[in-house]
Write a protein that holds these residues in place. Structure first.
Motif, PDB file in Angstrom:
ATOM      1  N   LYS A  91       1.027  -0.943   0.121  1.00 36.06           N
ATOM      2  CA  LYS A  91      -0.119  -0.078  -0.096  1.00 36.06           C
ATOM      3  C   LYS A  91       1.343   1.006  -0.583  1.00 36.06           C
ATOM      4  CE  LYS A  91      -3.935  -1.187  -0.099  1.00 36.06           C
ATOM      5  NZ  LYS A  91      -4.979  -1.290  -1.226  1.00 36.06           N
ATOM      6  N   LEU A  92       1.863   1.224   0.772  1.00 33.83           N
ATOM      7  CA  LEU A  92       3.028   2.466   0.975  1.00 33.83           C
ATOM      8  C   LEU A  92       4.056   2.545   0.148  1.00 33.83           C
ATOM      9  CD1 LEU A  92       3.128   2.854   5.067  1.00 33.83           C
ATOM     10  CD2 LEU A  92       1.492   3.604   3.480  1.00 33.83           C
ATOM     11  N   GLY A  93       4.037   1.322  -0.931  1.00 34.28           N
ATOM     12  CA  GLY A  93       5.335   1.360  -1.569  1.00 34.28           C
ATOM     13  C   GLY A  93       6.333   1.998  -1.945  1.00 34.28           C
ATOM     14  N   THR A  94       8.452   1.074  -2.490  1.00 30.55           N
ATOM     15  CA  THR A  94       9.437   1.763  -2.098  1.00 30.55           C
ATOM     16  C   THR A  94       9.341   3.042  -1.725  1.00 30.55           C
ATOM     17  OG1 THR A  94       9.264  -0.159  -4.183  1.00 30.55           O
ATOM     18  CG2 THR A  94      11.127   1.515  -3.163  1.00 30.55           C
ATOM     19  N   GLN A 127      13.892  -5.799   3.831  1.00 33.73           N
ATOM     20  CA  GLN A 127      15.783  -6.028   3.233  1.00 33.73           C
ATOM     21  C   GLN A 127      14.963  -6.363   1.457  1.00 33.73           C
ATOM     22  OE1 GLN A 127      18.517  -8.918   3.918  1.00 33.73           O
ATOM     23  NE2 GLN A 127      18.284 -10.203   1.975  1.00 33.73           N
ATOM     24  N   GLU A 128      14.031  -6.896   1.066  1.00 33.94           N
ATOM     25  CA  GLU A 128      13.621  -7.094   0.219  1.00 33.94           C
ATOM     26  C   GLU A 128      13.009  -5.337  -1.143  1.00 33.94           C
ATOM     27  OE1 GLU A 128       9.727  -8.422  -2.240  1.00 33.94           O
ATOM     28  OE2 GLU A 128      10.516  -9.580  -1.232  1.00 33.94           O
ATOM     29  N   LEU A 129      13.058  -4.170   0.309  1.00 28.65           N
ATOM     30  CA  LEU A 129      12.122  -3.536   0.091  1.00 28.65           C
ATOM     31  C   LEU A 129      13.310  -2.547  -0.084  1.00 28.65           C
ATOM     32  CD1 LEU A 129       8.972  -1.923  -0.004  1.00 28.65           C
ATOM     33  CD2 LEU A 129       9.277  -1.007   1.631  1.00 28.65           C
ATOM     34  N   PHE A 130      13.770  -2.328   1.471  1.00 34.67           N
ATOM     35  CA  PHE A 130      15.322  -1.221   1.228  1.00 34.67           C
ATOM     36  C   PHE A 130      16.351  -1.270   0.089  1.00 34.67           C
ATOM     37  CE2 PHE A 130      15.702   0.622   5.636  1.00 34.67           C
ATOM     38  CZ  PHE A 130      14.100   0.409   6.051  1.00 34.67           C
ATOM     39  N   ALA A 133      14.879  -0.036  -2.890  1.00 37.02           N
ATOM     40  CA  ALA A 133      14.855   1.631  -2.735  1.00 37.02           C
ATOM     41  C   ALA A 133      16.504   2.377  -3.115  1.00 37.02           C
ATOM     42  CB  ALA A 133      14.170   2.764  -1.572  1.00 37.02           C
ATOM     43  N   SER A 134      17.269   1.444  -2.774  1.00 39.45           N
ATOM     44  CA  SER A 134      18.338   1.615  -2.374  1.00 39.45           C
ATOM     45  C   SER A 134      18.875   2.792  -0.676  1.00 39.45           C
ATOM     46  CB  SER A 134      19.719   2.853  -3.204  1.00 39.45           C
ATOM     47  OG  SER A 134      19.189   2.092  -4.923  1.00 39.45           O
ATOM     48  N   ALA A 205      21.561   8.733   0.412  1.00 40.91           N
ATOM     49  CA  ALA A 205      21.383   9.267  -1.130  1.00 40.91           C
ATOM     50  C   ALA A 205      22.089  10.488  -1.599  1.00 40.91           C
ATOM     51  CB  ALA A 205      19.625  10.102  -1.076  1.00 40.91           C
ATOM     52  N   ALA A 206      22.708  11.361  -0.577  1.00 43.07           N
ATOM     53  CA  ALA A 206      23.086  12.574  -1.149  1.00 43.07           C
ATOM     54  C   ALA A 206      24.847  12.223  -1.144  1.00 43.07           C
ATOM     55  CB  ALA A 206      23.787  13.660  -0.332  1.00 43.07           C
ATOM     56  N   ARG A 207      25.649  11.310  -0.591  1.00 37.65           N
ATOM     57  CA  ARG A 207      26.806  10.526  -0.652  1.00 37.65           C
ATOM     58  C   ARG A 207      27.022   9.463  -1.858  1.00 37.65           C
ATOM     59  NH1 ARG A 207      26.295  10.786   5.191  1.00 37.65           N
ATOM     60  NH2 ARG A 207      25.330   8.259   5.805  1.00 37.65           N
ATOM     61  N   GLY A 208      25.955   9.128  -2.063  1.00 36.61           N
ATOM     62  CA  GLY A 208      26.337   8.075  -2.922  1.00 36.61           C
ATOM     63  C   GLY A 208      25.784   6.294  -1.666  1.00 36.61           C
ATOM     64  N   GLU A 209      25.639   6.221  -0.919  1.00 41.79           N
ATOM     65  CA  GLU A 209      25.817   5.404   0.250  1.00 41.79           C
ATOM     66  C   GLU A 209      24.411   4.156  -0.403  1.00 41.79           C
ATOM     67  OE1 GLU A 209      25.399   3.640   5.063  1.00 41.79           O
ATOM     68  OE2 GLU A 209      25.835   5.837   4.179  1.00 41.79           O
ATOM     69  N   GLY A 210      24.108   3.824  -0.921  1.00 37.46           N
ATOM     70  CA  GLY A 210      23.450   2.058  -1.085  1.00 37.46           C
ATOM     71  C   GLY A 210      23.189   1.153  -0.504  1.00 37.46           C
TER      72      GLY A 210
END
Length: 484
Positions: A91-94, A127-130, A133-134, A205-210
């Motif tokens: 319902k809330l999504g990635t 784990q799957e969701l994160f 969404a990176s 996200a700003a420093r490119g951490e996945g």
């Protein structure tokens, strides 16, 4: 020497428990060490103080441990918890992955599902969701903690958690004690926790951490880890060794049927607390065969027991034909409650021996002498004991066993509602209990394939700092306006 003995007993308990030694052995040993330094009779304190106090805790709360663990196992093996969590995620999504994990955890735990059951269901989905969404893996444990171990454990009115039940016999309160303050505290915890997690996500996200690397531990791996098991069972009400027992349903129920037992827990709890039990004539409880007690001392526990029992019946009716090994599932749920309650009861017995030492008066005088009134001193006492034991329920019970009557007297002297004491005590138990040695923290990190170095800072922010902020707000508002 008496104070040195108390400190020596605590040091022994903490040091060896952290290394995975059984609380069942450590607690009486620490109690004997404490009594020895004070020149007290050792065997008398073991059999007459330690055992009597531990047995009293079991007599009061074993039904809650038993029904809570059984309900959690039925919900897990039927696939209901997975269905509810996945529905929330869909319902809330990635795009709102963090919120989805938090709300899924909150929904199932507020509905009565045991914490460790929620961990093992939520972690794979998170784990799957994160990953999609990176979002860094290191934020997974904190997101799960926020949803399962903060406001739904200690603040949200009516929560069936064991922590919310423990103060009820001491203060004559219900699970819905101080509902307005509980809701405010819940909003503070949730709001602060989501702000922190979203902030960390944006910075990453700003420093490119996945998403990063890491291998989560399976339920079977953790079930066979005796060191982790010993630490975990003193912290929560479900033995992780039983997670891998039983068999999963091949076809889970629909989301509506999956959620129905959770709704039953909430509705029956409300009915018992506000409609049915207040109308019961319970004068018979004053008779010696029933413990010469009163309905006010029992009604809160009875309400939660009845709610969990009704939910179990509902879950069985819905899933009896789905569960391939019903007996194994039921046996696993029942067995999962035994070691946790024995571990917490042993901590309570140790606390009773400490409270019986002549030197304990110095400790109690210090606690009661803290400025700010009974709410501040109560919060300090529960926080310190929960931190030392690594157990919210153990620390809370020890504090109330030793000082609950005194706090009630002080509250009565100033016209304070016991419901306010209840809510402050429960929120206090859920703050410093989440220190690094807490078994639930260690288990969750393993389930998420993370470690303290990577993920513990975020757990501190959402699980400790957020709860402390909420506690401060409740103490300030309660001091100004009383219970509401």
């Amino acid at each position: 020497m008496g104070l040195i003995g108390i400190l020596a007993g605590l040091a022994l308990l903490i040091a060896l428990a952290f290394r995975g030694w059984s609380i069942l052995l450590l607690a009486p040993l620490a109690a004997i060490v404490t009594a020895l330094f004070s020149g007290q009779p050792l065997l008398a304190h073991w059999t007459q103080v330690f055992m009597t106090s531990g047995a009293g805790f079991i007599a009061q709360f074993f039904p809650l441990f038993l029904l809570g663990a059984l309900f959690g196992k039925l919900m897990e093996d039927s696939g209901s918890v997975s269905v509810i969590a996945r529905w929330m995620v869909e319902k809330l999504g990635t795009g709102r992955a963090i919120l989805a994990v938090v709300l899924a955890g909150a929904l199932v735990t507020y509905g009565g599902v045991s914490l460790f059951v929620a961990f093992f269901v939520l972690a794979p989905m998170a784990q799957e969701l994160f990953r999609s969404a990176s979002i860094p893996r290191r934020l997974m444990p904190a997101a799960i903690v926020l949803g399962t171990s903060t406001f739904t454990m200690s603040a949200l009115p009516g929560t069936p958690s064991i922590q919310n039940a423990i103060p009820m016999p001491f203060f004559g309160t219900t699970p819905f004690a101080a509902p307005g303050l509980g809701i405010i505290a819940s909003l503070v915890m949730l709001g602060f926790g989501l702000w922190w997690l979203n902030r960390e996500q944006a910075l990453a996200a700003a420093r490119g951490e996945g998403f990063g690397d890491g291998r989560p531990a399976s339920a079977r791996d953790l079930a066979s880890d005796e060191k982790l098991r010993e630490r975990a069972t003193a912290a929560r009400e479900f033995d992780p060794a039983e997670i891998a027992s039983g068999e999963m349903a091949l076809k889970p129920p629909s989301v509506l049927l999956s959620a129905l037992p959770l709704v039953v827990v909430i509705l029956v709890n409300i009915l018992m607390s506000f409609v049915i039990l207040p109308r019961v004539n319970a004068e018979f409880l004053a008779e010696p065969q029933f413990g010469a007690t009163s309905l006010s001392a029992l009604s809160g526990v009875w309400a939660v027991i009845t709610a969990l029992a009704a939910a179990i019946v509902t879950a069985l009716v819905i899933n009896v034909r789905r569960l391939p090994a019903l007996k194994s599932t039921v046996d696993a749920g029942a067995n999962a409650s035994v070691l946790p309650i024995m571990s917490v009861a042993s901590l309570v017995g140790f606390g009773a021996v400490v409270a019986a030492m002549p030197a304990f008066k110095e400790v109690s005088d210090w606690v009661l002498g803290i400025g700010g009134g009974p709410l501040v001193s109560l919060s300090v006492a529960v926080n310190v004991l929960a931190a030392l034991t690594g157990s919210a329920s153990g620390g809370l019970t020890i504090a109330l066993d030793a000082l609950g009557g005194t706090f009630m007297e002080r509250a009565a002297a100033i016209g304070m509602d016991p419901a306010l004491l209840h809510r402050v005590a429960v929120i206090s138990s859920g703050t410093l209990d989440s220190l690094p040695h807490n078994g639930a923290v260690v288990t969750l990190l393993a389930v998420c394939g993370s470690n303290h170095k990577e993920a513990y800072r975020d757990i501190v922010m959402v699980g400790i700092l957020g709860a402390i902020l909420a506690l401060i707000v409740v103490i300030v508002l309660g001091g100004l306006f009383g219970s509401f």
